[in-house]
Design a protein around this motif. Structure first.
Motif, short mmCIF file in Angstrom:
data_model
loop_
_atom_site.label_atom_id
_atom_site.label_comp_id
_atom_site.label_asym_id
_atom_site.label_seq_id
_atom_site.Cartn_x
_atom_site.Cartn_y
_atom_site.Cartn_z
N THR A 25 20.32 9.36 -1.04
CA THR A 25 19.16 8.89 -1.79
C THR A 25 18.70 7.50 -1.37
N ASP A 26 19.44 6.86 -0.47
CA ASP A 26 18.98 5.59 0.11
C ASP A 26 18.27 5.80 1.43
N ALA A 27 18.17 7.05 1.87
CA ALA A 27 17.56 7.35 3.17
C ALA A 27 16.06 7.54 3.03
N PHE A 28 15.30 6.58 3.56
CA PHE A 28 13.84 6.67 3.57
C PHE A 28 13.47 7.47 4.82
N THR A 29 13.61 8.77 4.72
CA THR A 29 13.59 9.67 5.88
C THR A 29 12.27 9.61 6.64
N GLN A 30 12.40 9.39 7.95
CA GLN A 30 11.24 9.36 8.84
C GLN A 30 11.35 10.42 9.93
N GLY A 31 12.54 10.74 10.37
CA GLY A 31 12.73 11.75 11.41
C GLY A 31 14.00 12.53 11.14
N LEU A 32 13.95 13.84 11.44
CA LEU A 32 15.10 14.72 11.19
C LEU A 32 15.18 15.70 12.34
N GLU A 33 16.37 15.88 12.89
CA GLU A 33 16.52 16.80 14.01
C GLU A 33 17.96 17.27 14.14
N ILE A 34 18.11 18.55 14.47
CA ILE A 34 19.44 19.12 14.72
C ILE A 34 19.75 18.97 16.20
N ASP A 35 20.93 18.45 16.48
CA ASP A 35 21.41 18.29 17.85
C ASP A 35 22.78 18.92 17.95
N GLY A 36 22.84 20.22 18.26
CA GLY A 36 24.10 20.93 18.30
C GLY A 36 24.73 21.00 16.92
N ASP A 37 25.95 20.48 16.80
CA ASP A 37 26.66 20.48 15.52
C ASP A 37 26.34 19.26 14.67
N ARG A 38 25.41 18.44 15.15
CA ARG A 38 25.08 17.21 14.43
C ARG A 38 23.66 17.27 13.87
N LEU A 39 23.49 16.55 12.78
CA LEU A 39 22.16 16.34 12.22
C LEU A 39 21.79 14.88 12.44
N LEU A 40 20.69 14.63 13.12
CA LEU A 40 20.21 13.28 13.35
C LEU A 40 19.13 12.94 12.34
N GLU A 41 19.19 11.73 11.80
CA GLU A 41 18.19 11.30 10.84
C GLU A 41 17.83 9.84 11.10
N GLY A 42 16.54 9.59 11.19
CA GLY A 42 16.05 8.23 11.32
C GLY A 42 15.38 7.81 10.03
N ASP A 88 27.89 15.30 10.71
CA ASP A 88 28.38 16.66 10.95
C ASP A 88 27.60 17.64 10.09
N ARG A 89 27.05 18.66 10.70
CA ARG A 89 26.21 19.60 9.95
C ARG A 89 27.00 20.38 8.90
N GLU A 90 28.27 20.61 9.15
CA GLU A 90 29.08 21.39 8.21
C GLU A 90 29.61 20.54 7.07
N THR A 91 30.16 19.39 7.39
CA THR A 91 30.84 18.58 6.38
C THR A 91 29.97 17.46 5.82
N GLY A 92 28.94 17.06 6.56
CA GLY A 92 28.13 15.93 6.15
C GLY A 92 28.72 14.59 6.51
N ASP A 93 29.92 14.58 7.13
CA ASP A 93 30.56 13.33 7.50
C ASP A 93 29.72 12.58 8.54
N VAL A 94 29.61 11.26 8.37
CA VAL A 94 28.87 10.44 9.32
C VAL A 94 29.69 10.25 10.58
N LEU A 95 29.12 10.62 11.72
CA LEU A 95 29.81 10.51 13.01
C LEU A 95 29.39 9.25 13.77
N ALA A 96 28.18 8.83 13.58
CA ALA A 96 27.68 7.61 14.22
C ALA A 96 26.51 7.09 13.41
N GLU A 97 26.39 5.77 13.36
CA GLU A 97 25.28 5.16 12.62
C GLU A 97 24.96 3.81 13.24
N VAL A 98 23.69 3.60 13.53
CA VAL A 98 23.26 2.35 14.15
C VAL A 98 22.03 1.82 13.42
N ASP A 99 22.06 0.56 13.05
CA ASP A 99 20.93 -0.06 12.38
C ASP A 99 19.87 -0.48 13.39
#
Length: 277
Positions: free
Chosen positions: A56-73, A86-97
């Motif tokens: 709920t803190d994500a001011f979503t601008q971009g969303l894309e599936i990349d294999g087993d990952r969900l990318l969100e800007g 991770d698309r299955e668990t929702g665990d954050v695999l990488a995050e960059v400000d």
């Protein structure tokens, strides 16, 4: 866009924006011809087939599936970031400000890079596809809103498609980010504006229309709107709509006819199918 809260009168896997009303000057007693009626296009509803929590803190601008990952800007000054989960668990695999004062907008995968737009900063950021770390920056003119990779176009690497809030989609080279062409989006003879988050698919480009709960499908070769999806049932399905912003974020689920759809500050990520009405 900083904010898009729905007001009266006012990117997992798309209402047409209002045009500007201009005063008509009548010369010699002759009134201008009325605007042509909007062309009729197929209309779709949404069927919810699954849900998962959304930040709920994500001011979503971009969303894309990349294999087993969900990318969100996400956007907003000083709070923009790119996340891979991770698309299955929702665990954050990488995050960059994204460093302030840059305001993040749409993103897409192109080859070994993730391209991320900025709103009014005129900067596109090329990131490493795996780590999301910044590689380089490219300048562009105008605003940045949505971005996707059209792999159906000529050339093995496809072309980037970029929106800027107007009725124009700009095509760009996926390596250099240089513009290679453009197309105006129309419904009948009327321009369609406020084109926001984009998702390129084999049957067209799906686009959120800012400040609405509608998604349109666009033929990239002509710019014609070929379908309109009423996604308002998604907002109605939210248990709590206090503090949320507009629908934004759409990602096609590979190998299916489904899409992931959410909104800015929404608590839910919906998996949906678009059904003819």
């Amino acid at each position: 866009m900083r904010s898009g809260l729905l007001r009266s009168g006012s990117g997992v896997g798309r209402a047409i924006g209002s045009g500007t009303v201009a005063a008509a000057v009548v010369l010699g007693g002759c009134a201008p011809d009325p605007a042509p009626p909007a062309a009729d296009v197929p209309r779709f509803g949404v069927e919810i087939v699954g849900t998962s929590p959304h930040d709920t803190d994500a001011f979503t601008q971009g969303l894309e599936i990349d294999g087993d990952r969900l990318l969100e800007g996400t956007g907003r000054e000083g709070r923009s970031r790119v996340t891979a989960s991770d698309r299955e668990t929702g665990d954050v695999l990488a995050e960059v400000d994204l460093p302030a004062p840059l305001f993040g907008e749409g993103l897409t995968v192109a080859g070994d890079a993730v391209w991320q737009l900025t709103w009014q900063d005129g900067i596109a950021v090329a990131r490493d596809r795996e780590t999301l770390l910044e590689r380089r920056r490219v300048d562009y003119d105008g605003e940045g809103w949505g971005l996707c990779l059209d792999e159906s176009s000529a050339g093995s690497s496809g072309r980037l498609v970029m929106s800027d809030g107007t009725d124009t989609l700009t095509f760009r080279d996926p390596v250099t980010f240089e513009p290679t062409g453009s197309v105006r989006v129309t419904r009948g003879e009327r321009p369609v504006t406020s084109i926001n988050e984009l998702e390129c698919t084999a049957d067209g480009i799906y686009a959120n229309i800012w400040k609405t709960d509608d998604i349109v499908r666009i033929d990239p070769s002509t710019g014609a709107v070929t379908a309109i999806v009423d996604a308002s049932p998604l907002r109605a399905a939210l248990e709590d709509t206090s503090g949320i912003d507009v629908l934004n974020g759409i990602a096609a689920v590979p190998g299916t006819s489904r899409f992931l759809v959410t909104g800015k500050l929404w608590p839910t990520l919906f998996e949906v199918e678009f059904r003819p009405r």
